[in-house]
Write an enzyme that holds these catalytic residues in place. Sequence first.
Site, short mmCIF file in Angstrom:
data_model
loop_
_atom_site.label_atom_id
_atom_site.label_comp_id
_atom_site.label_asym_id
_atom_site.label_seq_id
_atom_site.Cartn_x
_atom_site.Cartn_y
_atom_site.Cartn_z
N ASP A 237 -37.07 5.75 -23.87
CA ASP A 237 -37.23 6.74 -24.73
C ASP A 237 -36.88 8.04 -23.93
OD1 ASP A 237 -37.52 7.51 -27.55
OD2 ASP A 237 -39.34 8.55 -26.71
N LYS A 241 -33.60 10.93 -24.21
CA LYS A 241 -33.72 12.49 -24.44
C LYS A 241 -33.06 13.08 -23.37
CE LYS A 241 -38.15 11.97 -26.74
NZ LYS A 241 -39.51 11.89 -26.75
#
Length: 378
Positions: A237, A241
């Site tokens: 995750d 980003k």
Amino acid sequence: MKKIPVLLMGCGGVGRHLLQHIVSCRSLHAKMGVHIRVIGVSDSKSLLVPMDVLKEELNDEFLSQVCRIKSNGSPLSTFSALEKGGFRVVGESELRKETEEITQILGKSTGLAVVDCSASMETIEILMKAAESGCCVVLANKKPLTSTLEHYDKLVLHPRRVRHESTVGAGLPVIASMNRIISSGDPVHSILGSLSGTLGYVMSELEDGKPLSQVVRAAKTLGYTEPDPRDDLSGMDVARKALILARLLGKRITMESIEIESLYPEEMGPGLMSVDDFLQNGIVKLDQNIEERVKKASSNGCVLRYACVIEGSSVQVGIREVPKDSPLGRLRGSDNIVEIYSRCYKEQPLVIQGAGAGNDTTAAGVLADIIDLQDLFP
Ligand SMILES: NC(=O)c1ccc[n+]([C@@H]2O[C@H](COP(=O)([O-])OP(=O)(O)OC[C@H]3O[C@@H](n4cnc5c(N)ncnc54)[C@H](OP(=O)(O)O)[C@@H]3O)[C@@H](O)[C@H]2O)c1
Ligand SMILES: *[C@@H]1O[C@H](CO)[C@@H](O)[C@H](O)[C@H]1NC(C)=O
């Protein structure tokens, strides 16, 4: 009054908070001269639309009912049994085709903001076609932006019509700040960030001398982690980003070129070990190594952080020693932080810090993105 038609995909924690914010901000937005006209809401299986998407909208009472039904865990298709009239329920088999048709019709006439609050890779085709036919695209969902470069280029075809503030640091103005730096011609040299609330919490608890296994179990109990904490510990995750930020800086890279350090070894992966087995027997085997790293860092005047580092063409995601008295080193708990180094922010970086997760803040970021599009609508 400017009208911004919105089609919302995804009605989970974030999507529902967005609908609630839209309804509760009616008078504020009216004072600003803007009206958000919700013309469609979808979940993974169905789409709710008014009979005439050009003229009508889903009213506030209806939207509140959508939130109630989804909070109860029922699908949007429940509405087909309610027989209230005034709207249509599009089922799974027609979902994509109808959504695309609506984006074409409205994209070419009044304009439309297609808002992705799903957590799916599957919305990307709809989003690309929507962007092509003139729609605006607003994302909380990171996945479409981290697909291939070909997909990325199609999504950001009209950069002024794409907003995705909530994909990095939830409501924190990370993307907006970066866009301002970029458009002023100030070259960004590097970015250092802690972009996972869960891993931020884990790293600062480790700093206090607690064992990794205990910290992760506690984080799970507190609801800070995904149902399978390995989804956080893998670093995927954070890598998404980091990729979004790197691409914003113009770097032509993909997920494959990011060095990602996972906090658990492959043999403890989801395919090979159950969540319970991992939490009870797997993770304790990792305690000692990480404890030694924490001590070593401390003897250097440093602390460990799970960081993303973007510098030149390299993007790295993993554990890093940072000075105790740096912005990243002082970070405690689940806050996110981004340090941006550029020509103007050379010695003292631009620092953006605060809550980087939560349905409410994330939805607020999405709403601000939608309102920010107002000048593109008649
Ligand atoms: N929560 C946060 O703190 C946070 C912060 C930053 C970014 N985000 C991002 O925001 C997004 C939403 O998060 P969330 O926590 O609200 O997720 P969630 O609770 O899992 O909700 C996802 C929603 O998307 C729907 N969906 C799945 N596939 C779809 C499709 N093909 N078309 C339309 N809808 C579809 C799901 O439908 P069903 O209801 O039928 O399953 C569900 O309603 C995610 O991408 C997440 O990464 C979240
Ligand atoms: C966000 O919403 C989801 C789905 O309703 C819920 O399970 C989760 O606990 C919420 N998260 C927070 C931080 O409130």
